[in-house]
Scaffold this active site. Structure first.
Site, short mmCIF file in Angstrom:
data_model
loop_
_atom_site.label_atom_id
_atom_site.label_comp_id
_atom_site.label_asym_id
_atom_site.label_seq_id
_atom_site.Cartn_x
_atom_site.Cartn_y
_atom_site.Cartn_z
N ASP A 73 -57.37 -14.69 24.07
CA ASP A 73 -57.54 -14.29 25.69
C ASP A 73 -56.84 -12.60 25.06
OD1 ASP A 73 -57.13 -13.04 28.23
OD2 ASP A 73 -57.59 -15.44 28.31
N SER A 100 -60.39 -11.94 32.93
CA SER A 100 -60.77 -13.23 32.08
C SER A 100 -62.06 -14.53 32.55
CB SER A 100 -60.08 -13.79 31.73
OG SER A 100 -58.77 -13.01 30.87
N ASP A 142 -52.45 -12.97 25.69
CA ASP A 142 -53.12 -12.49 26.78
C ASP A 142 -52.03 -12.13 27.71
OD1 ASP A 142 -54.98 -10.61 29.38
OD2 ASP A 142 -54.35 -12.88 30.37
N HIS A 201 -61.12 -10.20 25.39
CA HIS A 201 -60.78 -8.72 26.00
C HIS A 201 -59.90 -8.50 25.50
CE1 HIS A 201 -57.85 -9.81 28.87
NE2 HIS A 201 -59.04 -11.18 29.72
N HIS A 205 -56.17 -4.79 31.56
CA HIS A 205 -57.35 -4.47 29.63
C HIS A 205 -57.71 -3.57 29.71
CE1 HIS A 205 -58.11 -9.40 31.85
NE2 HIS A 205 -56.56 -9.49 30.93
#
Length: 492
Positions: A53, A104, A285, A329, A453
């Protein structure tokens, strides 16, 4: 003339019909035209799907540079991760149905089901009316065993898209109930964020899962003692960090690792009908959201260790196994390069950081509670910055930034300014903490652009049965379609 008119009328009808036929297809199918997702070869018995992630090329490259720095005195040494040497490499676009920068939930939906949706929606279409079946659900129906592992809470967006269908990723209690309803064989890693609902007045979702045949274990000893005779499992540690997640690997010490949960999952899931296992490195992430490079690369390394467990299994079953590694991502706009270091990097500097921003935040809170809003003194922190971050050479500009951010951290978080300047500087994180990691990262030659992101494309790595299908450039929905086709599952 009459014939010409008839011919033109007929042509107009044909063109109109073609337009209507084309417009009847979802736009995502048109976008993916020309991508080869068909597969007619041998079906794998074992499928591993690893999702980092927030993991894009900057996180991967940074970890390879960091590993090379650790293993050699040569500043130009870069050490490959286990998956970056896979024979098949592709690249996937990550946009959601309504924005070029996905969250996500939308990215996970695409990677799990092969369909686009809007940000915040989990396993459903943008109208929130149609439920998309995930490859994990299809694999379970096919008779395979299924495992879902994550370093964040198991009801978080990426793991949840494989078993839940909700109009909002925030419907945590409903997601937790879906976990027990899934019938999947192995859930492990983080816990549940809202097992008794937002008001804590609902029946405990774990107890409901237990009534449906799940054995729940929450100590390291019990996790390691699990056997196939224990049936369906939900495994997590009682020593979870914030938000019911596992510890960042930099803070983990001797607690169960993501690799441990992966290895145990392989042991429990292996059976004559095969298995599907999704493993998420979810805290990559989170570390990137906070712009903490040292914590990020350590969690990428922990993710890589989990992949090594799959590779050890692959070595015993090379003709029956598929391993796919990708991210959903990129997070943070991380980059190898900073204006202050120009063409050089000094990744050895981030090796001197010994704790995550999350643990450092705790020390800042204790200090705030002790000295009050006006009692902060940067001199109190210089020994800590030296010992825990290796920050021994601070310029006047560095000290000015640290002093300002320390003063900002002394304000009660509930009373802090929510203006644009505060967000651009600190992103909603503890000001002194994020400034410390920013300064360290910049001295190492690492930059960040956002606390959210980004919309860049993400690499895909594959090895094993059908792995060649992942070469080239395609959409994130195609990653799911490729895996489904290789497994012999029907995309719907």
């Amino acid at each position: 003339m009459q014939k010409r008119v008839k011919w033109l009328s007929f042509s107009l009808v044909i063109v109109t019909l073609l337009v209507l036929i084309v417009s009847a297809f979802p736009k995502q199918e048109i976008v993916n035209a020309g991508v080869e997702n068909g597969y007619y070869g041998k079906k794998p018995k074992y499928v591993f799907y690893f999702i980092g992630d927030g993991m894009g090329m900057p996180q991967i490259t940074s970890t390879e540079i960091f590993k090379g720095t650790l293993s050699s005195n040569n500043p130009m040494n870069k050490e490959s991760l286990s998956f970056t040497v896979f024979p098949n490499v592709g690249i996937q676009t990550t946009h959601s149905a309504n924005t070029f920068i996905t969250d996500s939930a939308a990215a996970g939906t695409a990677l799990a089901t092969g369909y686009k949706t809007n940000n915040n929606i989990l396993g459903m279409d943008p109208t929130k009316q149609i439920k998309f079946r995930s490859m994990a659900e299809m694999a379970k129906e096919k008779g395979m065993k299924v495992g879902i592992v994550s370093s964040v809470s198991i009801d978080h967006a990426t793991p949840a898209v494989f078993y839940a269908h909700e109009a909002s990723r925030k419907n945590l209690y409903e997601i937790a109930i879906s976990l027990g309803d899934s019938g999947f064989d192995y859930f492990a890693g983080g816990g549940l964020l809202s097992p008794t609902g937002p008001k804590k007045d609902k029946p405990n979702a774990l107890e409901i899962a237990k009534q449906k045949g799940y054995k729940i274990v929450n100590t390291q000893e019990d996790v390691m003692a699990l056997t196939k005779n224990d049936g369906k499992i939900i495994a997590f540690s009682t020593e979870l960090a914030a938000d019911s997640a596992m510890q960042y690997d930099i803070d983990r010490k001797d607690r169960v690792s993501l690799a441990d949960y992966t290895k145990k999952g392989i042991e429990l899931l292996d059976n004559p009908n095969g298995f599907f296992m999704m493993v998420e490195g979810g805290k990559i992430d989170w570390a990137c959201h906070a712009n903490d490079a040292a914590t990020t690369v350590r969690d990428v390394m922990a993710f890589d260790n989990a992949i090594m467990e799959a590779l050890a299994f692959y070595a015993k079953h090379p003709n029956e196994t598929l391993i796919v590694v990708t991210g959903d991502h990129e997070t943070g706009g991380m980059t190898v390069g900073f204006a202050g270091t120009q063409y050089e990097t000094f990744y050895n500097k981030i090796n001197k950081q010994t704790l995550s921003f999350e643990e450092f935040d705790k020390a800042i809170k204790n200090y705030r509670d002790t000295v009050g809003p006006n009692g902060a003194n940067l001199e109190d922190w210089l020994p800590v910055l030296s010992e825990r971050f290796g920050l021994t050479e601070l310029s006047d500009y560095d000290k000015s930034r640290l002093k300002d951010s320390l003063a900002a951290s002394m304000i009660d978080p509930k009373k802090r300014s929510k203006n644009e300047q505060a967000y651009l500087l600190y992103g909603g994180y503890e000001p002194f903490s994020v400034t410390t990691t920013h300064i360290l990262n910049q001295k190492a030659g690492i930059g960040w652009t956002t606390y959210a992101h980004t919309g860049v494309a993400i690499p895909v790595y594959a090895q094993g049965i059908g792995g060649e299908l992942f070469q080239g450039s395609y959409d994130n929905t195609d990653v799911a379609k490729k895996i489904m086709n290789i497994m012999g599952l029907k995309f719907q």
